[in-house]
Design an enzyme around this catalytic site. Structure first.
Site, PDB file in Angstrom:
ATOM      1  N   GLY A  49       0.805  -1.214   0.000  1.00  0.00           N
ATOM      2  CA  GLY A  49       0.000   0.000   0.000  1.00  0.00           C
ATOM      3  C   GLY A  49       0.835   1.259   0.000  1.00  0.00           C
ATOM      4  N   GLU A 114       3.712  -3.443   8.045  1.00  0.00           N
ATOM      5  CA  GLU A 114       4.728  -4.082   7.224  1.00  0.00           C
ATOM      6  C   GLU A 114       6.091  -3.971   7.897  1.00  0.00           C
ATOM      7  OE1 GLU A 114       4.592  -2.786   3.166  1.00  0.00           O
ATOM      8  OE2 GLU A 114       2.491  -3.335   2.916  1.00  0.00           O
ATOM      9  N   HIS A 226      13.458  -8.326  -2.722  1.00  0.00           N
ATOM     10  CA  HIS A 226      12.263  -8.661  -1.943  1.00  0.00           C
ATOM     11  C   HIS A 226      12.368 -10.110  -1.496  1.00  0.00           C
ATOM     12  CE1 HIS A 226       8.116  -9.126  -0.704  1.00  0.00           C
ATOM     13  NE2 HIS A 226       7.916  -7.836  -0.900  1.00  0.00           N
ATOM     14  N   ARG A 272      13.842  -5.860   4.756  1.00  0.00           N
ATOM     15  CA  ARG A 272      13.828  -6.807   3.652  1.00  0.00           C
ATOM     16  C   ARG A 272      15.191  -7.421   3.356  1.00  0.00           C
ATOM     17  NH1 ARG A 272       9.732  -3.533  -0.443  1.00  0.00           N
ATOM     18  NH2 ARG A 272       7.822  -4.173   0.611  1.00  0.00           N
ATOM     19  N   HIS A 329      13.814  -6.205  -6.514  1.00  0.00           N
ATOM     20  CA  HIS A 329      12.510  -5.570  -6.325  1.00  0.00           C
ATOM     21  C   HIS A 329      12.543  -4.062  -6.530  1.00  0.00           C
ATOM     22  CE1 HIS A 329       8.452  -5.159  -4.887  1.00  0.00           C
ATOM     23  NE2 HIS A 329       8.808  -4.443  -3.824  1.00  0.00           N
ATOM     24  N   GLU A 353      11.289   5.793  -9.097  1.00  0.00           N
ATOM     25  CA  GLU A 353      12.387   4.859  -8.881  1.00  0.00           C
ATOM     26  C   GLU A 353      13.599   5.145  -9.758  1.00  0.00           C
ATOM     27  OE1 GLU A 353      12.987  -0.003  -8.466  1.00  0.00           O
ATOM     28  OE2 GLU A 353      11.025   0.826  -8.984  1.00  0.00           O
ATOM     29  N   ARG A 364      15.049   0.699   1.024  1.00  0.00           N
ATOM     30  CA  ARG A 364      13.745   1.371   1.091  1.00  0.00           C
ATOM     31  C   ARG A 364      12.856   0.753   2.159  1.00  0.00           C
ATOM     32  NH1 ARG A 364       8.553   0.267  -1.284  1.00  0.00           N
ATOM     33  NH2 ARG A 364       9.469  -1.591  -2.212  1.00  0.00           N
ATOM     34  N   SER A 369       7.379   3.759  -1.611  1.00  0.00           N
ATOM     35  CA  SER A 369       7.602   4.094  -3.020  1.00  0.00           C
ATOM     36  C   SER A 369       6.407   4.801  -3.655  1.00  0.00           C
ATOM     37  CB  SER A 369       7.968   2.845  -3.818  1.00  0.00           C
ATOM     38  OG  SER A 369       7.027   1.822  -3.610  1.00  0.00           O
TER      39      SER A 369
END
Length: 513
Positions: A49, A114, A226, A272, A329, A353, A364, A369
């Protein structure tokens, strides 16, 4: 060649491209170019999201701190302040325009959690279809001329000033379009790697073209992998959003062991890069890795895109296990810009990006993003409109650099490039591996130095990919430490001092035609 004059050329078809065009279109004549269709972009694929400190128990300062921590303090703090402080207002603006996000039964916005976020601050649309929903919303509100299936293959500049682009259409015809302002919103470089969540069209060619005319590139060693791409038959065929782990899913190997236990204080919601390396090590041991979704309530309604993907590839959700693999990713590096999107070339802008204003640092933070697109496209547009639109008469000069060779220098297959990058410049890097890749790339130096020697746009793309791969390898060799998404097995620790960004400048002072 057809001569067409416009105020602003936007290259790309994702949220950064459309939002830039939207802001500019009321006052300027804008034209968008995309190498495939308006659907071929990473924004359309975004399952996650938009992160913004909207809840009453949250604050932009908390979001700022989370972004800096995820970025391993390599961020441009001014850019992070702008992102996190202006983010709530930018999100509220599109809500006021009619964008519909997901709500709780109580009527309040639904907030997800997240990795590396200290608060539940992620809003979604259509469950795991946020990117698709917001793109549909924005595309309906942008009325500019769009050239689909027309690939920009060269930026035209003289005396460090942009004046247009050269394109190749599907029928092979080449055209020149003149404009005093060009905005690169071409996405990152995930398509340089074999395993990737990116649309196949995202191969970093915008960055390579910017480099060719002298624009500065920065932080190219920072490619975010990712942790959870959907893996079938040795291939990555889709993305499993981090939001799934945010709702209680956890990673296990084929023995059923929870692999993130004891690896990080946030376990499955660790940054990540940490999660990707743990999965990578499991795979190196010969294990398979799965996402266990047994604790996720209402999985099928909460994640309809992922549910559809599982059904498409015959994965039974009743078993609660989805096979995953890490893959390229998001690219934190890119064309160096200030917070207005200006590059080192006059009239050339970059956003999204493709740009690097330092907001993401070395890694990130999840769901920053799409927010970046909402916040910084407005600043780019305002900067362009302040400067106005004047096309000066430019003396065009033929440059031998673009004279075709005969025969053309042979090129590798795209898949071979992607596999080499995954093997030697992927999740875990070493000097030995990077030097091996560097030597392999150097044999194609003549190809990348003269990309327009090739007639077919597919060959030009491969030549430009080779150029960017070489620059990434150079940057990865130069950073002798592990920081964020850049992990060197031979330098596994972050250095005490915060290093300055390394800038790569073009070897050509100007680019003429």
């Amino acid at each position: 060649m057809a001569n067409k004059q416009i105020d602003v050329i936007v290259v790309g078809s994702g949220l950064a491209a459309y939002m830039t065009a939207k802001h500019l279109s009321e006052r300027m004549n804008v034209m968008i170019f995309t190498k495939l269709t308006k659907q071929n972009n990473n924004s359309n694929l975004a399952q996650g999201g938009i992160a913004a400190a909207i809840r009453s128990d949250d604050h932009w300062v908390h979001h700022f701190e989370d972004t800096i921590e995820a970025g391993v303090h390599h961020n441009n703090r001014d850019a992070v302040t702008i992102l996190t402080m202006e983010g709530p207002r930018a999100v509220q603006s599109i809500i006021d325009e009619g964008m519909e996000f997901d709500y709780e039964p109580s009527g309040k916005l639904s907030f997800g959690h997240e990795g590396a976020h200290s608060h539940r601050r992620i809003i979604h649309a259509g469950g795991d279809q946020t990117g698709k929903k917001i793109m549909e919303f924005v595309q309906k509100r942008v009325n500019v001329e769009m050239k689909e299936n027309e690939t920009v293959v060269q930026l035209l500049a003289h005396d460090n000033t942009i004046y247009g682009v050269q394109t190749i259409a599907n029928d092979g015809s080449r055209n020149v379009y003149y404009a005093p302002s060009v905005v690169l919103a071409t996405g990152g470089a995930g398509g340089l790697f074999y395993y990737t969540s990116n649309d196949p069209s995202i191969t970093g060619t915008g960055l390579a073209m910017a480099y060719e005319i002298g624009a500065k590139l920065v932080d190219l060693e920072f490619m975010q992998f990712h942790p959870t791409l959907f893996s079938i038959g040795g291939k990555a065929v889709g993305l499993i959003s981090e939001a799934v782990r945010g709702e209680g899913a956890y990673l296990v190997n084929n023995a059923g062991e929870q692999i993130m236990k004891g690896k990080h204080r946030l376990e499955d919601l660790a940054p990540r890069d940490v999660v990707a390396r743990v999965i990578y090590k499991e795979i190196q041991k010969g294990n398979r890795v799965f996402l266990n979704i047994s604790l996720v309530e209402n999985f099928m309604s909460r994640f309809p895109s992922i549910t559809s993907l599982c059904k498409q590839y015959g994965i039974s959700l009743e078993k609660n296990l989805i096979p995953v693999v890490p893959g390229a990713h998001f690219f934190m590096g890119g064309i160096e810009t200030n917070i207005q999107g200006e590059t080192s070339v006059e009239g050339l802008y970059a956003v999204g990006e493709a740009a690097c204003n330092g907001v993401h640092g070395a890694n990130r933070l999840a769901s920053n993003s799409l927010l970046e697109c909402l916040v910084f496209t407005k600043r780019v547009a305002e900067c362009i409109m302040r400067k106005g639109s004047v096309v000066e008469n430019i003396q065009l000069v033929r440059n031998n650099k673009n004279t075709p060779y005969s025969p053309y220098f042979p090129l590798p297959k795209k898949r071979e490039i992607q596999q080499k990058m995954m093997d030697y410049a992927g999740i875990v890097r070493t000097e030995e591996g990077l030097l091996t890749l560097k030597r392999w790339l150097q044999q194609y130096e003549r190809a990348w130095e003269f990309p327009l020697q090739y007639e077919q746009k597919e060959d030009i793309e491969i030549a430009q990919m080779l150029q960017l791969c070489f620059l990434i390898v150079q940057s990865a060799l130069a950073r002798e430490e592990s920081r964020g998404a850049h992990y060197r097995a031979d330098f596994p620790y972050v250095k005490n001092e915060w290093e300055q960004k390394k800038v790569i400048t073009c070897k050509y002072e100007s680019q003429l035609v």
